[in-house]
Design an enzyme around this catalytic site. Structure first.
Site, PDB file in Angstrom:
ATOM      1  N   SER A   1       0.818  -1.216   0.000  1.00 45.43           N
ATOM      2  CA  SER A   1       0.000   0.000   0.000  1.00 45.43           C
ATOM      3  C   SER A   1       0.848   1.261   0.000  1.00 45.43           C
ATOM      4  O   SER A   1       0.318   2.357  -0.193  1.00 45.43           O
ATOM      5  CB  SER A   1      -0.922   0.016   1.235  1.00 45.43           C
ATOM      6  OG  SER A   1      -0.143   0.007   2.434  1.00 45.43           O
TER       7      SER A   1
ATOM      8  N   HIS B   1      -3.052  -3.502  -5.609  1.00 46.47           N
ATOM      9  CA  HIS B   1      -3.345  -3.050  -4.247  1.00 46.47           C
ATOM     10  C   HIS B   1      -4.817  -3.272  -3.934  1.00 46.47           C
ATOM     11  O   HIS B   1      -5.683  -2.501  -4.355  1.00 46.47           O
ATOM     12  CB  HIS B   1      -2.977  -1.571  -4.090  1.00 46.47           C
ATOM     13  CG  HIS B   1      -3.246  -1.046  -2.717  1.00 46.47           C
ATOM     14  ND1 HIS B   1      -3.596   0.265  -2.477  1.00 46.47           N
ATOM     15  CD2 HIS B   1      -3.254  -1.664  -1.508  1.00 46.47           C
ATOM     16  CE1 HIS B   1      -3.787   0.426  -1.195  1.00 46.47           C
ATOM     17  NE2 HIS B   1      -3.589  -0.726  -0.577  1.00 46.47           N
TER      18      HIS B   1
ATOM     19  N   GLU C   1      -6.266  -1.125  -7.017  1.00 46.25           N
ATOM     20  CA  GLU C   1      -5.376  -0.231  -7.761  1.00 46.25           C
ATOM     21  C   GLU C   1      -4.346  -1.077  -8.503  1.00 46.25           C
ATOM     22  O   GLU C   1      -3.631  -1.878  -7.894  1.00 46.25           O
ATOM     23  CB  GLU C   1      -4.669   0.734  -6.802  1.00 46.25           C
ATOM     24  CG  GLU C   1      -5.618   1.732  -6.175  1.00 46.25           C
ATOM     25  CD  GLU C   1      -4.937   2.645  -5.167  1.00 46.25           C
ATOM     26  OE1 GLU C   1      -5.296   3.826  -5.103  1.00 46.25           O
ATOM     27  OE2 GLU C   1      -4.037   2.172  -4.435  1.00 46.25           O
TER      28      GLU C   1
ATOM     29  N   ASN D   1      -4.301   6.177  -1.050  1.00 42.64           N
ATOM     30  CA  ASN D   1      -3.526   6.567   0.126  1.00 42.64           C
ATOM     31  C   ASN D   1      -2.840   7.918  -0.051  1.00 42.64           C
ATOM     32  O   ASN D   1      -2.603   8.623   0.933  1.00 42.64           O
ATOM     33  CB  ASN D   1      -2.500   5.486   0.468  1.00 42.64           C
ATOM     34  CG  ASN D   1      -3.148   4.297   1.143  1.00 42.64           C
ATOM     35  OD1 ASN D   1      -4.240   4.399   1.697  1.00 42.64           O
ATOM     36  ND2 ASN D   1      -2.493   3.152   1.098  1.00 42.64           N
TER      37      ASN D   1
END
Length: 324
Positions: A155, A178, A190, A228
């Site tokens: 991540s 991800h 992702e 993120n």
């Protein structure tokens, strides 16, 4: 987690180059993923394994010991039983068949190289430490077929950094996949492409994500990817509001849920993600993140440091910003 020697023999290099150095056709590179090896039997790894098996993939779940694998299997069975009760609410026999059918497509193993030997896709979901992941992929590259997609579920770590010790042909097959926790419920994956990633490999990865009922979002290999990169500044600014005594965690959470329509407030989310995980990511970005080094958005937080030091890591320890 897995660790292993990072230095590769000439034979390992040759194995890793299969499929790109031998003039193999692009058609074979684009074949659908059928066999998936997931490395790491924690909640993320077992969740990925469960979803792949539920969509009729042949799955091998790998960890260093049988106890970790048993926990991973228990995660999957518990999750699948919940799904089965919804699908077959009045039929216990059908519920049992549903769980057994999916779990029947999952094999477990502690033998890493054997487990990746026939894989179309290898996904690692181990601890967020760069050296561990680099050493893991050095081992994987020795045994995985030359057409296999190599994917990390990281991540926060750059995919290119994870792959930098591999040979060129291996780096071309490396992407990020991800997944989000809990994997069975969260729709997004992702798909992270490095500058070296082969376009056909990225296409196969996207096709796999869609084949398991998820929605892919493709992005460049940049710190935090999409979610993120946007989420961490939001959570850190909430912590700084608390440090400035602007409002309590509960009032900040309430404001964001009712005023911005968020399903969880920032402190609830921090506790769910894990305060140690958040600290590890933001400290790393502030120290050495590409384009983020020294960025005040990710400056260390005295409050976060205090909570982590005292063992208040969030939901997983029963105490974080809130008590559980």
């Amino acid at each position: 987690m897995y660790s292993g020697r990072a230095l590769q023999s000439s034979r390992a290099v040759a194995r890793g180059m299969r499929g790109f150095s031998s003039g193999q056709s692009l058609h074979s590179q684009q074949e659908a993923v059928r066999r998936v090896t997931v490395i790491g039997g924690g909640q993320m790894g077992s969740g990925i394994a469960q979803v792949a098996a539920a969509h009729k993939h042949e799955v091998t779940l790998v960890d260093v010991n049988s106890e970790a694998l048993k926990r991973g299997q228990a995660y999957m069975v518990k999750s699948l039983k919940r799904v089965a009760k919804k699908k077959h609410s009045d039929d216990e026999a059908a519920q049992s068949r549903f769980v057994d059918e999916i779990m029947g497509r999952v094999t477990v193993s502690t033998q890493l190289q054997d487990a990746v030997g026939r894989a179309d896709l290898v996904v690692e979901a181990v601890v967020e430490k760069l050296q561990v992941k680099q050493e893991l992929f050095a081992r994987v590259s020795e045994a995985a077929p030359g057409t296999a997609i190599l994917a990390s579920n990281t991540s926060s770590l750059p995919i290119g950094k994870i792959a930098e010790g591999l040979e060129e042909g291996q780096r071309r097959r490396m992407v990020g996949l991800h997944f989000f926790n809990p994997v069975p419920q969260m729709k997004l994956v992702e798909v992270v492409r490095t500058e070296e990633a082969d376009a056909q490999v990225v296409e196969r990865a996207v096709a796999f994500v869609r084949a398991i009922g998820k929605e892919p979002a493709v992005c460049k290999d940049t710190p935090g990817f999409i979610v993120n990169r946007l989420l961490l500044p939001y959570m850190m600014e909430a912590v700084r509001l608390l440090e400035r005594d602007v409002a309590s965690p509960r009032d900040i959470d309430t404001a964001m849920k009712l005023g911005a329509g968020y399903p969880m407030g920032p402190f609830e989310l921090c506790d769910y993600v894990g305060l140690d995980t958040i600290k590890y990511i933001v400290d790393g970005w502030h120290k050495d993140g590409a384009g983020l080094k020294g960025n005040p958005l990710f400056a260390p937080s005295a409050k976060l440091d205090e909570l982590v030091k005292s063992g208040r890591l969030g939901v997983k320890t029963g105490k974080g910003f809130y008590d559980y």
